[in-house]
Design an enzyme around this catalytic site. Structure first.
Site, PDB file in Angstrom:
ATOM      1  N   ASP A 200     -13.242-117.103  22.805  1.00  0.00           N
ATOM      2  CA  ASP A 200     -11.943-116.478  23.081  1.00  0.00           C
ATOM      3  C   ASP A 200     -12.073-114.993  22.697  1.00  0.00           C
ATOM      4  O   ASP A 200     -12.587-114.198  23.471  1.00  0.00           O
ATOM      5  CB  ASP A 200     -10.906-117.251  22.247  1.00  0.00           C
TER       6      ASP A 200
ATOM      7  N   PHE B 143      -3.737-120.949  26.889  1.00  0.00           N
ATOM      8  CA  PHE B 143      -4.131-121.980  25.923  1.00  0.00           C
ATOM      9  C   PHE B 143      -4.447-123.275  26.657  1.00  0.00           C
ATOM     10  O   PHE B 143      -3.671-123.743  27.488  1.00  0.00           O
ATOM     11  CB  PHE B 143      -3.029-122.208  24.890  1.00  0.00           C
TER      12      PHE B 143
HETATM   13  P1  IMP Z   1     -12.449-116.893  18.876  1.00  0.00           P
HETATM   14  O1  IMP Z   1     -12.942-116.658  17.467  1.00  0.00           O
HETATM   15  O2  IMP Z   1     -11.210-116.120  19.189  1.00  0.00           O
HETATM   16  O3  IMP Z   1     -13.526-116.670  19.918  1.00  0.00           O
HETATM   17  O4  IMP Z   1     -11.952-118.382  18.952  1.00  0.00           O
HETATM   18  C1  IMP Z   1     -12.819-119.419  19.048  1.00  0.00           C
HETATM   19  C2  IMP Z   1     -12.203-120.722  18.605  1.00  0.00           C
HETATM   20  O5  IMP Z   1     -10.777-120.778  18.778  1.00  0.00           O
HETATM   21  C3  IMP Z   1     -12.772-121.835  19.434  1.00  0.00           C
HETATM   22  O6  IMP Z   1     -13.962-122.347  18.869  1.00  0.00           O
HETATM   23  C4  IMP Z   1     -11.648-122.830  19.496  1.00  0.00           C
HETATM   24  O7  IMP Z   1     -11.741-123.710  18.396  1.00  0.00           O
HETATM   25  C5  IMP Z   1     -10.400-122.005  19.369  1.00  0.00           C
HETATM   26  N1  IMP Z   1      -9.754-121.741  20.676  1.00  0.00           N
HETATM   27  C6  IMP Z   1      -9.750-120.583  21.376  1.00  0.00           C
HETATM   28  N2  IMP Z   1      -9.047-120.691  22.512  1.00  0.00           N
HETATM   29  C7  IMP Z   1      -8.594-121.974  22.538  1.00  0.00           C
HETATM   30  C8  IMP Z   1      -7.770-122.715  23.496  1.00  0.00           C
HETATM   31  O8  IMP Z   1      -7.333-122.222  24.551  1.00  0.00           O
HETATM   32  N3  IMP Z   1      -7.512-124.011  23.173  1.00  0.00           N
HETATM   33  C9  IMP Z   1      -7.982-124.614  22.040  1.00  0.00           C
HETATM   34  N4  IMP Z   1      -8.743-123.958  21.128  1.00  0.00           N
HETATM   35  C10 IMP Z   1      -9.031-122.649  21.375  1.00  0.00           C
END
Ligand code: IMP
Ligand code: MG
Length: 180
Positions: A109, A158
């Site tokens: 993300d 999401f």
């Molecule tokens: P980041 O650190 O922002 O890249 O987020 C990564 C983590 O957030 C992932 O490993 C997921 O566990 C969670 N995550 C990010 N987007 C989503 C989503 O749309 N649905 C569910 N979990 C998410």
């Protein structure tokens, strides 16, 4: 009435956005590319729990390399450093020194979680670290590191299913659903 393509998890409603066939196609393409590009390397796949378990399982069944797989988890706790929350990588039992580590993520993300994992992994002296993520939100990504394998790019919404959760629920869904 709620149709089959629409589901409710806890207080929220979701609509199917990526069906099983599209998931299978994307995983197969990733595996084919890895089978070609990683043939000469000493590879250990490293799934990041919990979210990646379903993707890792489907992908690994299609991998034809002589290779290993392991799983790690990122544990958050309040440390004594000024930054507050410390995230430590737990479960690294294998010796990854000198190996090509291919990280398996369910989704990238903002990219923050993975950046932290990469910096901790470097301390174990792998020969290289490669990144494979099943889902990628390009509009949300704030980092500059290279992502070697991407399954499907999705909008900044999401989602749940195929290992991803909403407050712990929805991981068992074999398709991916988007919050309405
Ligand atoms: P980041 O650190 O922002 O890249 O987020 C990564 C983590 O957030 C992932 O490993 C997921 O566990 C969670 N995550 C990010 N987007 C989503 C989503 O749309 N649905 C569910 N979990 C998410
Ligand atoms: Mg995750």
């Amino acid at each position: 009435m709620i149709s089959m393509s629409q589901i409710k998890i806890l207080d929220k409603e979701f609509r199917i956005s990526i069906p099983k066939a599209q998931i299978h196609d994307a995983v197969t393409k990733m595996a084919d590319k890895m089978n070609t590009e990683l043939a000469e390397k000493d590879v250990i796949f490293m799934g990041i729990l919990n979210g990646s378990f379903m993707f890792a399982s489907d992908l690994f069944k299609l991998i034809k390399l002589n290779c290993c797989i392991t799983f790690v988890k990122v544990a958050s706790y309040h440390g004594t450093s000024s930054s507050g929350v410390v995230k430590s990588l737990i479960g690294i039992n294998e010796n990854i020194k000198g190996k090509t580590v291919v990280i398996l993520e369910d989704i990238i993300d903002t990219g923050g979680t993975l950046e932290n994992i990469i910096s901790q992994l470097k301390g174990y002296e792998p020969s290289e670290i490669m990144i494979a993520t099943f889902l990628f939100k390009p509009e949300a990504f704030k980092k500059s590191y290279k992502i070697d394998y991407i399954g499907i790019e999705i909008p900044n919404d999401f989602i749940v299913g195929y290992g991803l959760d909403y407050d712990g629920y929805g991981r068992n869904l074999p398709e991916i659903y988007t919050l309405i």
